[in-house]
Design a protein around this motif. Structure first.
Motif, PDB file in Angstrom:
ATOM      1  N   ARG A  45      38.845  45.080  43.899  1.00 28.83           N
ATOM      2  CA  ARG A  45      37.677  45.597  42.834  1.00 28.83           C
ATOM      3  C   ARG A  45      38.262  47.122  42.795  1.00 28.83           C
ATOM      4  NH1 ARG A  45      32.173  43.359  44.129  1.00 28.83           N
ATOM      5  NH2 ARG A  45      32.502  41.259  43.287  1.00 28.83           N
ATOM      6  N   GLY A  47      41.631  47.647  42.664  1.00 31.34           N
ATOM      7  CA  GLY A  47      42.513  47.913  42.128  1.00 31.34           C
ATOM      8  C   GLY A  47      43.831  48.487  43.249  1.00 31.34           C
ATOM      9  N   LYS A 359      40.093  36.726  39.214  1.00 28.14           N
ATOM     10  CA  LYS A 359      39.035  36.950  38.836  1.00 28.14           C
ATOM     11  C   LYS A 359      39.929  38.000  38.236  1.00 28.14           C
ATOM     12  CE  LYS A 359      34.939  34.910  40.838  1.00 28.14           C
ATOM     13  NZ  LYS A 359      33.868  34.993  41.572  1.00 28.14           N
ATOM     14  N   TYR A 360      40.995  39.221  39.590  1.00 23.03           N
ATOM     15  CA  TYR A 360      40.612  40.692  39.453  1.00 23.03           C
ATOM     16  C   TYR A 360      41.957  41.199  38.963  1.00 23.03           C
ATOM     17  CZ  TYR A 360      36.463  40.662  41.279  1.00 23.03           C
ATOM     18  OH  TYR A 360      35.287  40.996  41.716  1.00 23.03           O
ATOM     19  N   SER A 362      45.763  39.814  36.357  1.00 26.09           N
ATOM     20  CA  SER A 362      45.907  39.447  35.482  1.00 26.09           C
ATOM     21  C   SER A 362      47.357  38.542  35.345  1.00 26.09           C
ATOM     22  CB  SER A 362      45.820  40.006  33.855  1.00 26.09           C
ATOM     23  OG  SER A 362      46.178  41.204  34.084  1.00 26.09           O
TER      24      SER A 362
END
Ligand code: SF4
Lengths: 362, 330
Positions: A45, A47, A359-360, A362
């Motif tokens: 979350r 990063g 989800k987080y 790419s």
């Protein structure tokens, strides 16, 4: 409350990022494993991977409660549902975990089975008390973090003389899985980000084997500054070859842990062998109900045995949990296994490594 | 005390139904069209119209900061408002559980009426049915609304890299208010739903410079941005430190393991505006009661994904919410 805000402080975080960059040696690689689902999620979350030097690798270990629950343990829930007209009470995370035949508790619920999500184990006892004519099974999963509340629910059910409340005692404990990781010759980890919430209960002691085996060990909280400073301390230890357990979450974790919670665990549970997904049976790594409370034991009362299946064929969750592969290396990742239609448990829970990667990143 | 309750007779079409409609529904919603009680409502409108319908199932039906009555009115009006329409006429249909307490129903209808007054929409028709309480123990409401178009705010092709993304209020309040209203959590909750009238924002801003907008309800801001980026070749770049959110909402989200961007809102619009006019639009939004916490949170950019720069300068993908929010083990 103010405290937490400071641990999110962007300037502080940025200065830590600079310090980490200055501290790492380019030619070295630093493999750091977190063994807590909440850390996995925080790292994504905020990063955090994207701000670390490339040679600092963060791996997700066996720290997500849903993920480490073995397939046999999951299947036993379905077996009980098939056998008896009963209500299953579960934490939300378990609702989408597929059983061996592909069906999830969410699917069973839409077929009319009585499955309810509870937010805390004590709610489960309240529900059972309110509906005395119905039988209830609470699926108790998690580590030392959830175990005290689950133990408290059992004690409370006993005090209220409830005889319609049962527990699937699937709780697992950290020390044995840490030992397992240390004995694993394939393990390629230099340091551990030790789970903050577990440590609140256990204290520092359970990590002492890490420095003895030349692994860095830092107990970390969950805010960005907590995690970044802990990573920095781990890198310090690795660079200096001086290993020790460092409590970097002292605002919540006491050296000796939470004595009251530990006593409660002793009151209700006894250590037993538990099966871990992808890892196998580990002696003394589970918490089973002891003699005094065995009449609450759903496995005994409903006569089911978590079948030995520890994994689901085709799912490489076990390898992910041991840090052998990254989720993306599983051929099912995003391709037959997504958060909406998970194939394996690491894709189900928000805290699962596969779900977090999906989800987080790419 | 003898509490009056809904019975099957209230849905039978007989006298009990008529009395309920007259004494409760017509009584509370002002307007002669509804009072006529014909089989249809006659309405008169000119121009391009927007038409929207939604059904509301909320448990609990009374939650901090609102109830299902006002929610059912605001919800449909907000859909019209973010589509660029002026809300004009509304239908209001109740499906009530047998045995439902009449006083509670009255509260719900009164608050729906108050919301309709606030928006300026006229309730012109409706229906009432009673179902077995096993099927639902709280009322279900359907509303459908018609509005006159002021501008089309639903045209994906207008969205271009460089455009700004505005959130008209702080996020995740409705979803977390509903969660905290569940008694099991035993929270001393101060989180109020943001349930409110988004038309008030467009009334203030007009449509100049606004290219697109959408109501960030279920699935939150994340779902809206993903849905848009699926339809266009560009994506969104957000700045976490610009995203308005109350501190207690952050804590509850963290506690339950939710990303606030995927949590439902009932009073937040995502507006995509021309870059040059964004600040001006924002200033106007902030003058409204609904929009005082509005913020420019990011921009449209070339890459076809939704990412966010975190407070510590990291970059991550914003998740596409999947299914119902299930609280984690805590
Ligand atoms: S992607 Fe799915 S199938 Fe592959 S390891 Fe992860 S959970 Fe298992």
């Amino acid at each position: 409350m103010k405290l937490t805000v400071d641990f999110k402080n962007p300037e502080l975080a940025k200065s830590l990022i600079d310090k980490i960059s200055a501290e790492v040696f380019d030619e070295k690689s630093y493999n750091i494993m977190e063994i807590c689902g909440t850390h996995t999620v925080s790292i994504f979350r905020y990063g955090i991977r994207s701000v670390l030097p490339e040679n600092v690798n963060l791996l997700s270990g066996p720290g997500c409660p849903v993920c480490v629950t073995s397939q046999g343990e999951i299947d036993a829930i379905f077996e009980i549902l098939a056998k008896t007209d009963i209500c299953v009470l579960t934490f939300g995370d378990l609702m989408r975990v597929p059983g061996s035949r592909g069906e999830s508790l969410e699917d069973m619920q839409s077929e009319g089975y009585d499955i309810r999500v509870v937010l805390s184990p004590l709610d489960a006892v309240d529900i059972a008390e309110k509906e005395p004519d119905r039988n209830f099974v609470l699926v108790g999963i998690g580590f030392e973090t959830t175990a005290p509340a689950i133990a408290a629910s059992v004690v409370s059910a006993e005090e209220r003389s409830l005889r319609n409340f049962y527990l699937l005692a699937y709780n697992k404990t950290m020390p044995e899985v840490i030992k397992f990781l240390l004995n694993d010759s394939k393990l390629n980890v230099d340091g551990f980000l030790c789970p903050g919430h577990v440590s609140v209960v256990t204290g520092e002691e359970i990590y002492f084997s890490l420095p003895e085996n030349n692994k860095a060990a830092v107990i970390a909280g969950f805010e960005p500054v907590d995690i970044l400073s802990s990573i920095l301390y781990i890198i310090y230890q690795i660079n200096r070859n001086e290993f020790k357990v460092y409590n970097n979450y002292s605002r919540a974790v006491r050296r000796e842990g939470n004595i009251k919670a530990k006593k409660l665990l002793e009151e209700v549970f006894v250590k037993c062998t538990a099966s871990w997904r992808g890892i196998g049976q580990l002696k003394n790594s589970g918490l089973c109900l002891n003699k005094k409370y065995e009449h609450f034991d759903a496995l005994k009362v409903f006569d089911v045995d978590p079948r030995p299946a520890i994994a689901k064929e085709g799912c490489r969750c076990g390898e992910v949990l041991k840090g052998y592969i990254l989720p993306k290396e599983c051929s099912m990742f995003g391709n037959g296994c997504t958060p909406e239609k998970p194939f394996g448990p690491c894709m189900v829970s928000t805290e699962g490594a596969c779900a977090a990667y999906f989800k987080y990143s790419s | 005390m003898n509490m009056k309750k809904i019975t099957m007779a209230h849905g039978s079409g007989g006298k009990a139904t008529n009395d309920l409609i007259k004494n409760l529904i017509v009584e509370n919603f002002s307007g002669s069209i509804l009072g006529n009680l014909g089989d249809s409502a006659y309405i008169n409108l000119c121009g391009d119209l927007a038409f929207s319908s939604d059904s509301f199932v909320v448990q609990p039906e009374f939650f901090p900061g609102g109830d299902i009555g006002e929610l059912s009115v605001y919800g449909t009006c907000n859909d019209l408002a973010v589509s660029g329409a002026v809300p004009m006429y509304l239908s209001f249909s109740l499906i009530l559980p047998n045995g439902y307490i009449m006083d509670d129903l009255e509260k719900i209808v009164k608050s729906a009426a108050k919301a309709a007054d606030e928006v300026g929409i006229e309730v012109v028709c409706g229906d009432t049915k009673v179902i077995n309480s096993h099927s639902s123990n709280t009322p279900i409401i359907n509303t459908a609304g018609i509005g006159v178009m002021g501008a089309s705010l639903n045209d994906y092709s207008k969205i271009k890299p460089g455009d700004k993304v505005i959130l008209t209020s702080d996020i995740a309040r409705h979803g977390m208010a509903i969660f905290s209203a569940r008694k099991e959590l035993e929270l001393e909750n101060s989180i109020q739903s943001d349930c409110g009238n988004l038309y008030s924002i467009f009334e203030k801003t007009g449509y100049d410079g606004i290219k697109f907008s959408r109501d960030a309800t279920r699935g939150g801001v994340a779902a809206v941005l993903h849905e848009i980026s699926d339809k266009i070749s560009a994506g969104f770049y957000l700045y976490e430190n610009m995203i308005p959110i109350q501190e207690d909402v952050v804590y509850l989200c963290e506690f339950l393991g939710f990303d606030p961007l995927v949590v439902a809102n009932e009073g937040v619009a995502v507006i995509i505006s021309e870059a040059k006019k964004a600040q001006k639009i924002l200033n106007k939004i902030r003058q409204t009661k609904m929009g005082r916490n509005a913020s420019i949170v990011g921009e449209v950019y070339e890459t076809n994904n939704v990412v966010m720069e975190t407070k510590i300068g990291g970059v991550r993908t914003v998740e596409m919410p999947s299914g119902d929010l299930l609280p984690r083990i805590c």
